[in-house]
Design a protein around this motif. Structure first.
Motif, mmCIF file in Angstrom:
data_model
loop_
_atom_site.group_PDB
_atom_site.id
_atom_site.type_symbol
_atom_site.label_atom_id
_atom_site.label_comp_id
_atom_site.label_asym_id
_atom_site.label_seq_id
_atom_site.Cartn_x
_atom_site.Cartn_y
_atom_site.Cartn_z
ATOM 1 N N ILE A 1 39.637 71.602 83.963
ATOM 2 C CA ILE A 1 39.107 71.895 84.904
ATOM 3 C C ILE A 1 37.542 72.282 84.905
ATOM 4 O O ILE A 1 36.778 71.981 85.656
ATOM 5 N N ILE A 2 37.317 73.402 83.581
ATOM 6 C CA ILE A 2 36.103 73.590 83.472
ATOM 7 C C ILE A 2 35.497 72.268 83.313
ATOM 8 O O ILE A 2 33.918 72.110 83.317
ATOM 9 N N LYS A 3 35.498 71.833 82.083
ATOM 10 C CA LYS A 3 35.096 70.831 81.309
ATOM 11 C C LYS A 3 35.410 69.081 82.094
ATOM 12 O O LYS A 3 34.619 67.780 81.815
ATOM 13 N N GLY A 4 35.954 68.989 82.802
ATOM 14 C CA GLY A 4 36.237 67.392 83.957
ATOM 15 C C GLY A 4 35.085 66.936 84.210
ATOM 16 O O GLY A 4 34.205 67.481 84.610
ATOM 17 N N PRO A 5 35.232 65.706 83.940
ATOM 18 C CA PRO A 5 34.101 65.142 84.210
ATOM 19 C C PRO A 5 33.337 64.184 85.987
ATOM 20 O O PRO A 5 32.503 64.166 85.525
ATOM 21 N N SER A 6 34.813 64.451 86.997
ATOM 22 C CA SER A 6 34.371 64.820 87.644
ATOM 23 C C SER A 6 35.427 65.590 88.632
ATOM 24 O O SER A 6 36.289 66.029 87.689
ATOM 25 N N MET A 7 35.331 65.280 89.968
ATOM 26 C CA MET A 7 35.709 66.604 91.220
ATOM 27 C C MET A 7 36.998 65.809 91.181
ATOM 28 O O MET A 7 38.059 66.867 90.984
ATOM 29 N N PRO A 8 37.678 64.970 91.462
ATOM 30 C CA PRO A 8 38.951 64.559 91.450
ATOM 31 C C PRO A 8 39.099 64.822 90.221
ATOM 32 O O PRO A 8 40.617 65.016 90.055
#
Length: 94
Positions: free
Chosen positions: A24-31
């Motif tokens: 959630i913190i480092k995710g590359p995209s919103m999905p």
């Protein structure tokens, strides 16, 4: 033996929640973040169910239901926001 397995599964669920929190913190995209948030909801439901089994009580079943409903609604809201940019659509008076 069964209690040891339940405690190990609780530890693995906690590790899974931490990994999803990192996503959630480092995710590359919103999905990716939306999927991780949904994963945390499912893992919390599982952890509460295991705690209910360990404590031999049915007191947590209502909490499981409420958390499941809230996780489902939040997943729908986040996916709608990702798709359209708004959660609540309002009709404008023209």
């Amino acid at each position: 033996m069964v209690e040891k397995i339940l405690f190990v599964s609780l530890a693995l669920l906690a590790l899974s929640i931490l990994i999803a929190l990192y996503r959630i913190i480092k995710g590359p995209s919103m999905p990716d973040r939306a999927v991780a948030l949904d994963m945390i909801g499912v893992n919390l439901i599982s952890a509460i169910a295991i705690i209910s089994i360990v404590l031999k009580t049915r007191a947590f079943l209502e909490a499981i239901l409420i958390l499941g409903i809230l996780a489902f609604i939040s997943t729908i809201a986040i996916s709608k926001y990702i798709e359209r940019g708004v959660i609540i659509e309002r009709k404008s008076d023209n």
